[in-house]
Scaffold this active site. Structure first.
Site, mmCIF file in Angstrom:
data_model
loop_
_atom_site.group_PDB
_atom_site.id
_atom_site.type_symbol
_atom_site.label_atom_id
_atom_site.label_comp_id
_atom_site.label_asym_id
_atom_site.label_seq_id
_atom_site.Cartn_x
_atom_site.Cartn_y
_atom_site.Cartn_z
ATOM 1 N N GLU A 102 0.791 -1.232 0.000
ATOM 2 C CA GLU A 102 0.000 0.000 0.000
ATOM 3 C C GLU A 102 0.828 1.289 0.000
ATOM 4 O OE1 GLU A 102 -2.931 -0.605 3.126
ATOM 5 O OE2 GLU A 102 -3.809 -2.304 2.053
ATOM 6 N N GLU A 122 -5.706 -10.446 -2.710
ATOM 7 C CA GLU A 122 -6.635 -10.399 -1.562
ATOM 8 C C GLU A 122 -8.069 -10.339 -2.074
ATOM 9 O OE1 GLU A 122 -5.443 -7.434 1.368
ATOM 10 O OE2 GLU A 122 -3.322 -7.711 0.909
#
Ligand SMILES: *[C@@H]1O[C@H](CO)[C@@H](O)[C@H](O)[C@H]1NC(C)=O
Length: 304
Positions: A128, A235
């Site tokens: 991220e 994910e």
């Protein structure tokens, strides 16, 4: 149910067994008893995050990450570690250190993961970077001359510490957004030009895929694939207003991902109702009943 059906069920193989791409999932403090019926890759859900492992600087708690590593060892599965450098779930003590001490602590953390696990095949090095960059990034070189020197530093150290593993970057908000994808690709190309990156992780959570079109997903995958770096949907989860809604999202979004030539593996972020981080994303109920999305996924993977 007949005895024969029970025997067949208990010996059913992972969905992607023998396929050229893996299909995996996450585990927490224990491996669900039906895990091997579905998945051939594993990621620790929270157990490998820095803040979980090293909540105090002087000690390391590897227990949950070991559950994943040991499952992979015992079952011939792929172990994908999550994650080294991330701005969320950092240890609380890092903020109080000097920049030199921060850098030394990150290095010690990277080395500790490498020393503890011998079977990491894939690793999320930086997580991220666009949405939750590490708070300590100035200590790792900050923006610097590339604009992303702290990421270059992280991958350089990861390459040294994990010479046998595939090094991945990981991010959310990419599959649904070509502008975000473009920014992500700028970082990826810096790493690529230095020979530091092996894979592009795109999370593909429900808030990015529930209302996404297959055409938009394919277009972003093509955009990422133009880098020449393999892609991993890291994910994946989806939820709808009903079981049928959820199955429809799977049927719409999973094929463009699975069938893309540059996608080399998919990891779902949970599968058992009541244990997933987002409500309604389970595709198997806690009593073992398969929801429509799972029924569809099984037949889809078998034929693709
Ligand atoms: C993609 O999803 C994010 C949430 O992660 C959202 O903020 C963004 O607006 C979405 N982008 C597009 C183009 O729909």
């Amino acid at each position: 149910m007949t005895i024969l059906a029970l025997i067949v069920l208990s010996f059913s193989a992972p969905l992607a067994q023998g396929k050229s791409k893996f299909l995996g999932n996450i585990v927490g403090s224990s491996v669900p008893s039906n895990y091997n019926n579905y998945w051939n890759q594993v990621t620790p859900e929270n157990g490998g995050k820095w803040g979980s492992v090293q909540s105090s600087q002087g000690s390391f708690n590897w227990r949950d990450a070991e559950v994943a590593a040991n499952w992979a060892k015992s079952n011939g599965g792929i172990f994908k570690y999550h994650c080294l450098v991330w701005g969320s779930q950092e240890p609380g003590w890092i903020g109080g250190l000097s920049n030199d001490a921060k850098k030394a602590a990150v290095l010690a953390w990277i080395n500790a993961v490498a020393a503890h696990f011998t079977n990491i095949q894939y690793i999320d090095v930086v997580n991220e970077a666009l949405h939750a960059p590490a708070s300590y990034r100035e200590a790792l070189g900050g923006s610097g001359s590339t604009g992303w020197d702290w990421i270059v530093w992280s991958f350089t150290e990861a390459k040294r510490a994990f010479p046998g593993a595939k090094l991945l970057i990981n991010e959310y908000g990419i599959i649904n957004d070509s502008n975000e994808a473009r920014q992500y690709i700028e970082i990826i190309n810096i790493l690529k030009n230095k020979g530091l990156i092996d894979g592009i992780g795109i999370q593909c959570h429900q808030f990015n895929v529930n209302s996404l079109s297959a055409a938009s997903a394919k277009s972003v995958l093509d955009q990422l694939a133009a880098t020449g770096i393999p892609i991993f949907s890291s994910e994946f989860d989806a939820n709808g207003n009903s079981e049928a809604d959820q199955a429809a999202i799977y049927q719409r979004i999973f094929p463009p991902i699975w069938e893309h030539a540059s996608v080399k593996g998919v990891t779902l972020w949970g599968y058992i109702t009541g244990t997933t981080w987002k409500d309604g994303t389970g595709i198997v109920e806690s009593d073992g009943r398969e929801r429509q999305a799972m029924t569809w996924l099984k037949q889809y993977i078998a034929s693709h």
